[in-house]
Design an enzyme around this catalytic site. Structure first.
Site, PDB file in Angstrom:
ATOM      1  N   CYS A   1       0.844  -1.196   0.000  1.00  0.00           N
ATOM      2  CA  CYS A   1       0.000   0.000   0.000  1.00  0.00           C
ATOM      3  C   CYS A   1       0.883   1.251   0.000  1.00  0.00           C
ATOM      4  O   CYS A   1       1.724   1.425   0.889  1.00  0.00           O
ATOM      5  CB  CYS A   1      -0.920   0.005   1.212  1.00  0.00           C
ATOM      6  SG  CYS A   1      -1.753   1.586   1.464  1.00  0.00           S
TER       7      CYS A   1
ATOM      8  N   CYS B   1       0.585   3.350   3.217  1.00  0.00           N
ATOM      9  CA  CYS B   1       1.230   2.669   4.354  1.00  0.00           C
ATOM     10  C   CYS B   1       2.736   2.856   4.275  1.00  0.00           C
ATOM     11  O   CYS B   1       3.401   3.072   5.300  1.00  0.00           O
ATOM     12  CB  CYS B   1       0.878   1.184   4.372  1.00  0.00           C
ATOM     13  SG  CYS B   1      -0.782   0.814   4.983  1.00  0.00           S
TER      14      CYS B   1
ATOM     15  N   HIS C   1      -4.481   0.892   8.387  1.00  0.00           N
ATOM     16  CA  HIS C   1      -4.920   0.736   7.003  1.00  0.00           C
ATOM     17  C   HIS C   1      -6.425   0.492   6.942  1.00  0.00           C
ATOM     18  O   HIS C   1      -6.932  -0.487   7.465  1.00  0.00           O
ATOM     19  CB  HIS C   1      -4.200  -0.415   6.296  1.00  0.00           C
ATOM     20  CG  HIS C   1      -4.622  -0.528   4.854  1.00  0.00           C
ATOM     21  ND1 HIS C   1      -3.993   0.147   3.827  1.00  0.00           N
ATOM     22  CD2 HIS C   1      -5.659  -1.182   4.281  1.00  0.00           C
ATOM     23  CE1 HIS C   1      -4.605  -0.099   2.693  1.00  0.00           C
ATOM     24  NE2 HIS C   1      -5.630  -0.909   2.942  1.00  0.00           N
TER      25      HIS C   1
ATOM     26  N   ASN D   1     -12.694  10.587  -1.683  1.00  0.00           N
ATOM     27  CA  ASN D   1     -13.222   9.794  -2.786  1.00  0.00           C
ATOM     28  C   ASN D   1     -13.341   8.351  -2.332  1.00  0.00           C
ATOM     29  O   ASN D   1     -12.386   7.788  -1.788  1.00  0.00           O
ATOM     30  CB  ASN D   1     -12.302   9.903  -4.007  1.00  0.00           C
ATOM     31  CG  ASN D   1     -12.265  11.313  -4.570  1.00  0.00           C
ATOM     32  OD1 ASN D   1     -13.298  11.974  -4.636  1.00  0.00           O
ATOM     33  ND2 ASN D   1     -11.097  11.780  -4.960  1.00  0.00           N
TER      34      ASN D   1
ATOM     35  N   HIS E   1      -8.154   8.370   2.592  1.00  0.00           N
ATOM     36  CA  HIS E   1      -7.501   9.675   2.717  1.00  0.00           C
ATOM     37  C   HIS E   1      -8.530  10.768   2.492  1.00  0.00           C
ATOM     38  O   HIS E   1      -9.451  10.632   1.689  1.00  0.00           O
ATOM     39  CB  HIS E   1      -6.341   9.818   1.724  1.00  0.00           C
ATOM     40  CG  HIS E   1      -6.694   9.490   0.310  1.00  0.00           C
ATOM     41  ND1 HIS E   1      -6.811   8.203  -0.144  1.00  0.00           N
ATOM     42  CD2 HIS E   1      -6.974  10.285  -0.748  1.00  0.00           C
ATOM     43  CE1 HIS E   1      -7.137   8.207  -1.421  1.00  0.00           C
ATOM     44  NE2 HIS E   1      -7.252   9.478  -1.807  1.00  0.00           N
TER      45      HIS E   1
ATOM     46  N   HIS F   1      -8.816  14.746   1.422  1.00  0.00           N
ATOM     47  CA  HIS F   1      -8.148  15.893   0.814  1.00  0.00           C
ATOM     48  C   HIS F   1      -8.579  17.141   1.578  1.00  0.00           C
ATOM     49  O   HIS F   1      -9.780  17.426   1.684  1.00  0.00           O
ATOM     50  CB  HIS F   1      -8.567  16.059  -0.649  1.00  0.00           C
ATOM     51  CG  HIS F   1      -8.252  14.891  -1.533  1.00  0.00           C
ATOM     52  ND1 HIS F   1      -7.181  14.878  -2.402  1.00  0.00           N
ATOM     53  CD2 HIS F   1      -8.880  13.697  -1.705  1.00  0.00           C
ATOM     54  CE1 HIS F   1      -7.166  13.728  -3.069  1.00  0.00           C
ATOM     55  NE2 HIS F   1      -8.191  12.996  -2.668  1.00  0.00           N
TER      56      HIS F   1
HETATM   57  P1  DGP Z   1      -7.680   9.986  -4.850  1.00  0.00           P
HETATM   58  O1  DGP Z   1      -7.901  10.253  -6.304  1.00  0.00           O
HETATM   59  O2  DGP Z   1      -8.784  10.604  -4.009  1.00  0.00           O
HETATM   60  O3  DGP Z   1      -7.451   8.525  -4.562  1.00  0.00           O
HETATM   61  O4  DGP Z   1      -6.391  10.800  -4.461  1.00  0.00           O
HETATM   62  C1  DGP Z   1      -5.120  10.270  -4.395  1.00  0.00           C
HETATM   63  C2  DGP Z   1      -4.166  11.420  -4.263  1.00  0.00           C
HETATM   64  O5  DGP Z   1      -2.907  10.924  -3.863  1.00  0.00           O
HETATM   65  C3  DGP Z   1      -3.946  12.220  -5.534  1.00  0.00           C
HETATM   66  O6  DGP Z   1      -4.426  13.556  -5.344  1.00  0.00           O
HETATM   67  C4  DGP Z   1      -2.447  12.218  -5.739  1.00  0.00           C
HETATM   68  C5  DGP Z   1      -1.904  11.736  -4.423  1.00  0.00           C
HETATM   69  N1  DGP Z   1      -0.723  10.913  -4.514  1.00  0.00           N
HETATM   70  C6  DGP Z   1      -0.575   9.773  -5.239  1.00  0.00           C
HETATM   71  N2  DGP Z   1       0.655   9.261  -5.057  1.00  0.00           N
HETATM   72  C7  DGP Z   1       1.287  10.102  -4.201  1.00  0.00           C
HETATM   73  C8  DGP Z   1       2.605  10.093  -3.635  1.00  0.00           C
HETATM   74  O7  DGP Z   1       3.442   9.229  -3.872  1.00  0.00           O
HETATM   75  N3  DGP Z   1       2.903  11.130  -2.804  1.00  0.00           N
HETATM   76  C9  DGP Z   1       2.007  12.119  -2.517  1.00  0.00           C
HETATM   77  N4  DGP Z   1       2.402  13.099  -1.689  1.00  0.00           N
HETATM   78  N5  DGP Z   1       0.769  12.150  -3.027  1.00  0.00           N
HETATM   79  C10 DGP Z   1       0.418  11.148  -3.866  1.00  0.00           C
END
Ligand code: DGP
Length: 112
Positions: free
Chosen positions: A3, A6, A45, A85, A98, A100
């Site tokens: 993950c 994680c 998780h 989401n 998560h 936002h």
């Molecule tokens: P969602 O579409 O709601 O599952 O949002 C996932 C978010 O995670 C997206 O806005 C980009 C962010 N994201 C994906 N990979 C990484 C990463 O490796 N580091 C960081 N800081 N953010 C990430």
């Protein structure tokens, strides 16, 4: 551990941390959609918001308490938006719950 979030929480993948306590970790989104765009995640998780029932319901309160503190620390005095989401129709791309936290500018009235 396969993950992504994680691994970020564990420090195996670098992140720009903005907040941490024993239950919650928060870091800047890699692809910001607002001047302030922080992802707030539970250390435990959990796949998505549909799991926030029963013994996991407290996670929602943990997240929102952290969100209020982060918003204050980030100076979001004009307000902020919190989005999560859940599942494919909402385009959830990382299957570790998560939220936002978005702020720092006037946002669109429509959310979709
Ligand atoms: P969602 O579409 O709601 O599952 O949002 C996932 C978010 O995670 C997206 O806005 C980009 C962010 N994201 C994906 N990979 C990484 C990463 O490796 N580091 C960081 N800081 N953010 C990430």
């Amino acid at each position: 551990m396969d993950c992504l979030f994680c691994r970020i929480i564990a420090g195996e993948i670098p992140s720009a941390k903005v907040y941490e306590n024993d239950k919650v970790y928060a870091f800047r989104d890699i692809n910001p959609q607002a001047p302030t765009h922080v992802l707030i995640v539970p250390k435990e998780h959990v796949a998505d918001a549909s799991e926030l029932v029963g013994e996991k319901a407290h996670i929602a309160a943990d997240i929102f308490a952290a969100a209020a503190e982060i918003a204050k620390n980030e100076g979001l005095t004009g307000g902020f938006r919190i989005v999560t989401n859940c599942g494919d129709d909402a385009c959830q791309s990382v299957h570790h719950l998560h939220f936002h936290l978005l702020g720092g500018a006037k946002m669109a009235e429509r959310m979709s």
